[in-house]
Enzyme design. Structure first.
Site, mmCIF file in Angstrom:
data_model
loop_
_atom_site.group_PDB
_atom_site.id
_atom_site.type_symbol
_atom_site.label_atom_id
_atom_site.label_comp_id
_atom_site.label_asym_id
_atom_site.label_seq_id
_atom_site.Cartn_x
_atom_site.Cartn_y
_atom_site.Cartn_z
ATOM 1 N N ARG A 106 -17.659 -1.363 7.010
ATOM 2 C CA ARG A 106 -18.910 -1.863 6.479
ATOM 3 C C ARG A 106 -19.420 -2.954 7.433
ATOM 4 O O ARG A 106 -20.539 -3.309 7.606
ATOM 5 C CB ARG A 106 -18.385 -2.692 5.028
ATOM 6 C CG ARG A 106 -19.327 -3.433 4.157
ATOM 7 C CD ARG A 106 -18.538 -4.199 3.058
ATOM 8 N NE ARG A 106 -17.363 -4.682 3.094
ATOM 9 C CZ ARG A 106 -17.320 -6.043 3.595
ATOM 10 N NH1 ARG A 106 -18.484 -6.781 3.890
ATOM 11 N NH2 ARG A 106 -16.107 -6.898 4.069
ATOM 12 N N HIS B 3 -1.477 -5.756 1.586
ATOM 13 C CA HIS B 3 -2.750 -6.497 1.417
ATOM 14 C C HIS B 3 -2.350 -7.816 0.475
ATOM 15 O O HIS B 3 -1.714 -7.592 -0.405
ATOM 16 C CB HIS B 3 -3.616 -5.540 0.912
ATOM 17 C CG HIS B 3 -4.693 -5.043 1.880
ATOM 18 N ND1 HIS B 3 -4.935 -3.775 1.831
ATOM 19 C CD2 HIS B 3 -5.458 -5.622 3.038
ATOM 20 C CE1 HIS B 3 -5.489 -3.496 2.977
ATOM 21 N NE2 HIS B 3 -5.760 -4.700 3.601
ATOM 22 N N GLU C 88 0.922 -1.189 -0.170
ATOM 23 C CA GLU C 88 -0.142 0.033 0.040
ATOM 24 C C GLU C 88 1.117 1.116 0.080
ATOM 25 O O GLU C 88 2.061 1.521 0.694
ATOM 26 C CB GLU C 88 -0.855 -0.039 1.119
ATOM 27 C CG GLU C 88 -1.834 -1.311 1.299
ATOM 28 C CD GLU C 88 -3.142 -0.945 0.388
ATOM 29 O OE1 GLU C 88 -3.263 -0.029 -0.342
ATOM 30 O OE2 GLU C 88 -3.663 -2.209 0.042
ATOM 31 N N CYS D 71 -7.189 -2.645 8.651
ATOM 32 C CA CYS D 71 -5.829 -2.512 7.978
ATOM 33 C C CYS D 71 -5.453 -1.190 7.939
ATOM 34 O O CYS D 71 -4.349 -0.878 8.100
ATOM 35 C CB CYS D 71 -5.708 -3.359 6.944
ATOM 36 S SG CYS D 71 -6.092 -5.083 6.794
HETATM 37 N N1 PCA Z 1 -8.184 -7.470 6.447
HETATM 38 C C1 PCA Z 1 -8.914 -6.362 6.766
HETATM 39 C C2 PCA Z 1 -8.687 -6.300 8.430
HETATM 40 C C3 PCA Z 1 -8.063 -7.628 8.726
HETATM 41 C C4 PCA Z 1 -7.564 -8.049 7.352
HETATM 42 O O1 PCA Z 1 -6.944 -9.061 7.124
HETATM 43 C C5 PCA Z 1 -8.871 -4.857 6.208
HETATM 44 O O2 PCA Z 1 -8.646 -5.038 4.932
HETATM 45 O O3 PCA Z 1 -9.090 -3.953 6.520
#
Ligand code: PCA
Length: 218
Positions: free
Chosen positions: A89, A171, A79, A142
């Site tokens: 959500r 991610h 990111e 996240c």
């Molecule tokens: N993904 C979520 C929170 C925990 C995770 O693994 C997110 O993208 O915020």
């Protein structure tokens, strides 16, 4: 010996496993020239941020990469930016359900990762690894963890040209081996994602040691 902190998350929502934890498990804690501390964070805005702060103080790493799952993505996606917004959500695992609240009421609107995200992704792609830059970590837990990480880095004194602590959030897609994920969903094998994360860690450390703190891709 370099010190790296890698974090992943517990499962959340309807998923029974989290691909980030499966990937973290596959990553070796000790490599030739670095020790990797591996920690799991709760999928909770407040407790997750608190745990991250504690791990930073305990481990005092020079590179921190937080891993999280973004089901539906096709690539391992470092990111570029974290925003000062919590807007969910679904409630987090503690039942907290923020509606456009700031992560840090006095903080700036956003932070960029201070690691050379674009350059490192380009290097990974040159190696044939499934990586792409992402420009949004969303507004769920996240992003909150990524924002908290960059906020903490901003508060850490650093006199050198190259900051003492680099941070980023990556991610990950669902994992092919992940329980409860149907076969028609986009997914990558755990081993391939772990290899990509390992490459990104190595490349970031290499650039940090060389003082290459820019986004140039060559
Ligand atoms: N993904 C979520 C929170 C925990 C995770 O693994 C997110 O993208 O915020």
């Amino acid at each position: 010996m370099h010190k790296v902190l890698l974090t992943a998350f517990e499962p959340f929502g309807t998923d029974v496993e989290n691909s980030s934890a499966l990937v973290l498990e596959q990553i070796k804690s000790r490599r030739e020239d670095c020790v990797i501390a591996k920690r799991i964070l709760p999928v909770e805005f407040r407790a997750g941020a608190e745990a991250l702060r504690r791990f930073l103080a305990e481990e005092r790493p020079e590179l921190v990469i937080c891993l999280g799952q973004a089901g539906g993505r096709l690539f391992v996606t470092p990111e570029r930016v974290a925003v000062n917004c919590m807007d969910a959500r679904i409630p987090d695992n503690a039942g907290f359900w923020p509606d456009e609240e700031p992560v840090e009421p006095q903080g700036p609107a956003a932070y960029f990762s201070n690691a050379p995200v674009k350059a490192v992704v380009a290097a990974a792609v040159r190696e044939g690894l499934p990586a792409a830059v992402s420009d949004s970590a969303g507004t769920y837990v996240c992003n909150c963890i990524f924002y908290t990480l960059m906020h903490e880095i901003g508060r850490t004194p650093s006199n050198e040209a190259v900051p003492a602590l680099w941070g980023d959030f990556i991610h990950l897609p669902w994992a092919s081996e992940q329980k409860g994920i149907s076969k028609d969903k986009p997914a990558l094998p755990v081993r391939k994602m772990a290899r990509t994360v390992e490459f990104i860690v190595e490349e970031m450390l290499r650039r940090k040691n060389q003082g290459k703190w820019d986004q140039k891709t060559v």
